[in-house]
Motif scaffolding. Structure first.
Motif, PDB file in Angstrom:
ATOM      1  N   ILE A 184      26.008 -58.019  43.827  1.00 29.28           N
ATOM      2  CA  ILE A 184      25.065 -58.760  43.037  1.00 29.28           C
ATOM      3  C   ILE A 184      23.945 -59.349  43.580  1.00 29.28           C
ATOM      4  O   ILE A 184      24.129 -59.981  44.608  1.00 29.28           O
ATOM      5  CB  ILE A 184      26.007 -60.074  42.243  1.00 29.28           C
ATOM      6  CG1 ILE A 184      24.839 -60.884  41.442  1.00 29.28           C
ATOM      7  CG2 ILE A 184      26.644 -60.703  43.360  1.00 29.28           C
ATOM      8  CD1 ILE A 184      25.804 -61.853  40.469  1.00 29.28           C
ATOM      9  N   ILE A 185      22.901 -59.080  43.134  1.00 32.68           N
ATOM     10  CA  ILE A 185      21.468 -59.386  43.861  1.00 32.68           C
ATOM     11  C   ILE A 185      20.705 -59.814  43.014  1.00 32.68           C
ATOM     12  O   ILE A 185      20.575 -59.315  41.785  1.00 32.68           O
ATOM     13  CB  ILE A 185      21.153 -58.131  44.738  1.00 32.68           C
ATOM     14  CG1 ILE A 185      20.063 -58.499  45.630  1.00 32.68           C
ATOM     15  CG2 ILE A 185      20.922 -56.826  43.820  1.00 32.68           C
ATOM     16  CD1 ILE A 185      19.811 -57.342  46.658  1.00 32.68           C
ATOM     17  N   GLU A 186      19.746 -60.600  43.561  1.00 26.30           N
ATOM     18  CA  GLU A 186      18.931 -61.427  42.562  1.00 26.30           C
ATOM     19  C   GLU A 186      17.490 -60.182  42.711  1.00 26.30           C
ATOM     20  O   GLU A 186      17.107 -59.879  43.733  1.00 26.30           O
ATOM     21  CB  GLU A 186      18.035 -62.551  42.965  1.00 26.30           C
ATOM     22  CG  GLU A 186      18.840 -63.752  42.844  1.00 26.30           C
ATOM     23  CD  GLU A 186      18.694 -64.803  43.657  1.00 26.30           C
ATOM     24  OE1 GLU A 186      18.032 -65.980  43.321  1.00 26.30           O
ATOM     25  OE2 GLU A 186      19.231 -64.994  44.845  1.00 26.30           O
ATOM     26  N   THR A 187      17.055 -59.615  41.685  1.00 31.85           N
ATOM     27  CA  THR A 187      15.958 -58.540  42.129  1.00 31.85           C
ATOM     28  C   THR A 187      14.775 -59.190  42.861  1.00 31.85           C
ATOM     29  O   THR A 187      14.351 -58.460  43.599  1.00 31.85           O
ATOM     30  CB  THR A 187      15.350 -58.155  40.664  1.00 31.85           C
ATOM     31  OG1 THR A 187      16.567 -57.941  39.904  1.00 31.85           O
ATOM     32  CG2 THR A 187      14.510 -56.888  40.744  1.00 31.85           C
ATOM     33  N   ILE A 188      14.410 -60.335  42.594  1.00 35.31           N
ATOM     34  CA  ILE A 188      13.489 -61.186  43.333  1.00 35.31           C
ATOM     35  C   ILE A 188      14.342 -62.805  43.939  1.00 35.31           C
ATOM     36  O   ILE A 188      14.624 -62.948  42.698  1.00 35.31           O
ATOM     37  CB  ILE A 188      12.155 -61.376  42.760  1.00 35.31           C
ATOM     38  CG1 ILE A 188      11.564 -60.049  42.529  1.00 35.31           C
ATOM     39  CG2 ILE A 188      11.444 -62.284  43.685  1.00 35.31           C
ATOM     40  CD1 ILE A 188      10.315 -60.244  41.842  1.00 35.31           C
ATOM     41  N   GLN A 189      14.634 -62.649  44.963  1.00 34.72           N
ATOM     42  CA  GLN A 189      15.288 -64.051  45.256  1.00 34.72           C
ATOM     43  C   GLN A 189      14.667 -65.132  45.068  1.00 34.72           C
ATOM     44  O   GLN A 189      13.303 -65.358  45.312  1.00 34.72           O
ATOM     45  CB  GLN A 189      15.620 -63.841  46.892  1.00 34.72           C
ATOM     46  CG  GLN A 189      16.915 -63.049  47.219  1.00 34.72           C
ATOM     47  CD  GLN A 189      17.473 -63.494  48.447  1.00 34.72           C
ATOM     48  OE1 GLN A 189      16.721 -63.716  49.424  1.00 34.72           O
ATOM     49  NE2 GLN A 189      18.864 -63.713  48.603  1.00 34.72           N
ATOM     50  N   GLY A 190      14.842 -65.929  44.376  1.00 33.63           N
ATOM     51  CA  GLY A 190      14.277 -67.239  43.801  1.00 33.63           C
ATOM     52  C   GLY A 190      14.392 -68.454  44.695  1.00 33.63           C
ATOM     53  O   GLY A 190      13.485 -68.678  45.229  1.00 33.63           O
ATOM     54  N   GLU A 191      15.621 -69.075  44.859  1.00 31.28           N
ATOM     55  CA  GLU A 191      15.921 -70.094  45.695  1.00 31.28           C
ATOM     56  C   GLU A 191      15.626 -69.951  47.167  1.00 31.28           C
ATOM     57  O   GLU A 191      15.718 -70.748  47.850  1.00 31.28           O
ATOM     58  CB  GLU A 191      17.019 -70.897  45.189  1.00 31.28           C
ATOM     59  CG  GLU A 191      17.226 -71.414  43.841  1.00 31.28           C
ATOM     60  CD  GLU A 191      16.203 -71.925  43.312  1.00 31.28           C
ATOM     61  OE1 GLU A 191      15.869 -73.021  43.988  1.00 31.28           O
ATOM     62  OE2 GLU A 191      15.583 -71.761  42.352  1.00 31.28           O
ATOM     63  N   ALA A 192      15.591 -68.830  47.547  1.00 31.87           N
ATOM     64  CA  ALA A 192      15.181 -68.482  48.913  1.00 31.87           C
ATOM     65  C   ALA A 192      13.587 -68.463  49.099  1.00 31.87           C
ATOM     66  O   ALA A 192      13.218 -68.335  50.262  1.00 31.87           O
ATOM     67  CB  ALA A 192      15.790 -66.928  49.331  1.00 31.87           C
ATOM     68  N   GLY A 193      13.005 -68.613  48.120  1.00 32.88           N
ATOM     69  CA  GLY A 193      11.318 -69.200  48.080  1.00 32.88           C
ATOM     70  C   GLY A 193      10.911 -67.868  47.758  1.00 32.88           C
ATOM     71  O   GLY A 193       9.673 -67.531  48.154  1.00 32.88           O
ATOM     72  N   VAL A 194      11.091 -67.257  46.703  1.00 32.58           N
ATOM     73  CA  VAL A 194      10.601 -66.006  46.024  1.00 32.58           C
ATOM     74  C   VAL A 194      10.226 -64.904  47.311  1.00 32.58           C
ATOM     75  O   VAL A 194       9.127 -64.924  47.670  1.00 32.58           O
ATOM     76  CB  VAL A 194       9.343 -66.517  45.366  1.00 32.58           C
ATOM     77  CG1 VAL A 194       8.899 -65.498  44.549  1.00 32.58           C
ATOM     78  CG2 VAL A 194       9.426 -67.695  44.453  1.00 32.58           C
ATOM     79  N   CYS A 195      11.494 -64.114  47.441  1.00 28.97           N
ATOM     80  CA  CYS A 195      11.430 -63.124  48.337  1.00 28.97           C
ATOM     81  C   CYS A 195      11.314 -61.903  47.571  1.00 28.97           C
ATOM     82  O   CYS A 195      12.422 -61.572  46.774  1.00 28.97           O
ATOM     83  CB  CYS A 195      12.492 -63.307  49.510  1.00 28.97           C
ATOM     84  SG  CYS A 195      12.499 -64.577  50.335  1.00 28.97           S
ATOM     85  N   VAL A 196      10.164 -61.055  47.750  1.00 31.83           N
ATOM     86  CA  VAL A 196      10.344 -59.795  46.934  1.00 31.83           C
ATOM     87  C   VAL A 196      10.849 -58.642  47.974  1.00 31.83           C
ATOM     88  O   VAL A 196      10.210 -58.375  48.946  1.00 31.83           O
ATOM     89  CB  VAL A 196       8.843 -59.602  46.542  1.00 31.83           C
ATOM     90  CG1 VAL A 196       8.816 -58.147  45.741  1.00 31.83           C
ATOM     91  CG2 VAL A 196       8.532 -60.806  45.895  1.00 31.83           C
ATOM     92  N   PRO A 197      11.668 -57.709  47.486  1.00 27.93           N
ATOM     93  CA  PRO A 197      12.192 -56.983  48.315  1.00 27.93           C
ATOM     94  C   PRO A 197      11.182 -55.554  48.427  1.00 27.93           C
ATOM     95  O   PRO A 197      10.430 -55.497  47.460  1.00 27.93           O
ATOM     96  CB  PRO A 197      13.672 -56.239  47.732  1.00 27.93           C
ATOM     97  CG  PRO A 197      13.373 -56.621  46.341  1.00 27.93           C
ATOM     98  CD  PRO A 197      12.392 -57.723  46.144  1.00 27.93           C
ATOM     99  N   ASP A 198      11.398 -54.553  49.339  1.00 28.80           N
ATOM    100  CA  ASP A 198      10.670 -53.293  49.415  1.00 28.80           C
ATOM    101  C   ASP A 198      11.278 -52.626  48.383  1.00 28.80           C
ATOM    102  O   ASP A 198      12.535 -52.328  47.926  1.00 28.80           O
ATOM    103  CB  ASP A 198      10.714 -52.662  50.779  1.00 28.80           C
ATOM    104  CG  ASP A 198      10.156 -53.659  51.854  1.00 28.80           C
ATOM    105  OD1 ASP A 198       9.345 -54.296  51.505  1.00 28.80           O
ATOM    106  OD2 ASP A 198      10.844 -53.509  52.931  1.00 28.80           O
ATOM    107  N   SER A 199      10.506 -51.586  47.858  1.00 26.67           N
ATOM    108  CA  SER A 199      10.758 -50.523  46.683  1.00 26.67           C
ATOM    109  C   SER A 199      11.783 -49.693  47.353  1.00 26.67           C
ATOM    110  O   SER A 199      12.811 -49.627  46.538  1.00 26.67           O
ATOM    111  CB  SER A 199       9.662 -49.864  46.391  1.00 26.67           C
ATOM    112  OG  SER A 199       8.694 -50.643  45.666  1.00 26.67           O
TER     113      SER A 199
END
Length: 397
Positions: A184-199
């Motif tokens: 289970i993973i946030e597609t874009i981590q929210g409460e971590a400070g909005v972290c966008v993963p690499d494609s």
């Protein structure tokens, strides 16, 4: 006689010792109004809930229409209720073909709980992998997935069989095995400070789950419903989850969430035992009517198409020596500063000047910027002026 503020502190259960204590009398569009009539531009959207703003007339009318017909009738899944059917049909029509069965819940954390049960039931496995600095809700199952021990230590023992990996770290994907029921993973981590993963990372994650027979659960509770410039953020990465979580903006301001999966997976909850997952109020007809109206507004008014332009304007304007970085995607942004004290002071100053910003559970050194999608360019400029003034004010004092 005690004031409302005093009664709030006395009789309404508190979540911290320092609530904002803004007393709001009404809300409309982008603005909240207090008892004196002062307007506050909402850059938080009720924490990613009010994607189309506050009090949209189409949502209000949909609620009134449904209340006139019926409200609660029976526990979830027994009666055919038109608002549930219409909303399920609408959201499925906008999703990849495999995501064709919707289980309605009351909230995001309930969607998380249901998805965890479904993954265990369908795979027959017990191990679940989540990410460090993750946030998926605060009930005990969802709390077990939280990747920050500070918020968990007082409530142990929690669920066994939970492992944690580092977000956006390909090497950690080797921890996913044939024993893993779900990642289970946030597609874009929210409460971590909005972290966008690499494609590339997201593609590797998807393939690793396929290889091991592990279900991929994508949490889009914050990032969904247009916030990132796509209806759901997974569309940026050209992948499809096995289970999708949604809530917050899904109800258009009413309490509503869902976990969405292929029917052959969802059907695992029907038997051995029957009633494998039940809820009394999940998919409440009034909430579903509001959710359908909200989704129709997002699509019919083409709100998603303007999100990337608005993101670009925020990024263009938010330049300051004290701003270390602006992270995020679309209108899910964070402004990285130097310390929590700075964030707290800037946030308070912004509220004094009529702009509501906030911070993050796992990243107290960044300001949260997540306005309704209807925000106009002139309102973005006004908001950025207030934020920059607040940063300057505390740099000089």
């Amino acid at each position: 006689m005690l004031t409302n503020r005093q009664l709030f502190l006395l009789n309404v259960a508190q979540t911290s010792s320092s609530p904002r204590l803004l007393e709001i009398e009404r809300a409309e569009g982008l603005y909240l109004y207090d008892a004196t009539g002062k307007a506050y531009l909402d850059l938080v959207s009720g924490f990613a809930v009010s994607n189309i703003g506050h009090g949209h007339p189409k949502i209000v009318q949909a609620i009134k229409n449904q209340v006139d017909l019926y409200m609660h009738l029976s526990v979830y899944g027994e009666f055919v209720q038109t608002p549930q059917v219409k909303l399920a049909q609408k959201i499925i029509s906008l999703l990849p073909e495999s995501l064709n069965s919707v289980y309605f819940t009351n909230s995001g954390t309930e969607a998380t709980e249901g998805a965890m049960k479904l993954a265990k039931r369908f795979t027959g496995r017990t191990e679940i992998i989540a990410c460090k600095n993750a946030y998926h809700g605060s009930t005990q199952g969802a709390l077990s997935l939280m990747g920050n021990e500070h918020y968990k230590q007082a409530y142990r023992p929690l669920l066994p069989g939970i492992k944690f990996i580092n977000f956006n770290q390909p090497n950690d994907l080797e921890q996913i095995t044939t024993k893993t029921a779900a990642v289970i993973i946030e597609t874009i981590q929210g409460e971590a400070g909005v972290c966008v993963p690499d494609s590339d990372y997201m593609l590797l994650l998807r393939h690793k789950c396929w290889q091991t027979g592990t279900l991929l659960i994508l949490d889009e509770i914050q990032s969904g419903l247009g916030r990132t410039g796509k209806l759901f953020a997974f569309e940026h990465f050209n992948i499809v989850p096995d289970i999708l979580l949604t809530a917050k903006a899904f109800g258009g301001g009413m309490p509503l969430g869902a976990f969405i999966a292929p029917k052959q997976i969802m059907d695992a909850l029907k038997e051995n035992p029957i009633l494998g997952h039940i809820t009394t109020f999940g998919g409440h007809p009034v909430c579903c009517a509001a959710g359908l109206a909200s989704l129709e507004v997002i699509m019919e008014e083409n709100l998603i198409e303007t999100v990337s332009q608005k993101e670009a304007l925020f990024r263009q304007l938010l330049h300051h020596p004290k701003i270390k970085e602006v992270r995020g995607k679309g209108l899910m942004l964070s402004i990285q500063l130097n310390s929590f004290i700075q964030v707290e002071n800037v946030s308070k100053r912004c509220v004094e000047n009529g702009v509501i910003v906030d911070w993050f559970l796992h990243c107290e050194t960044a300001l949260r910027v997540a306005p309704p999608l209807i925000i106009r360019p002139d309102e973005i400029r006004k908001a950025c002026e207030v934020i920059l003034e607040a940063i300057d004010f505390f740099a000089e004092n």
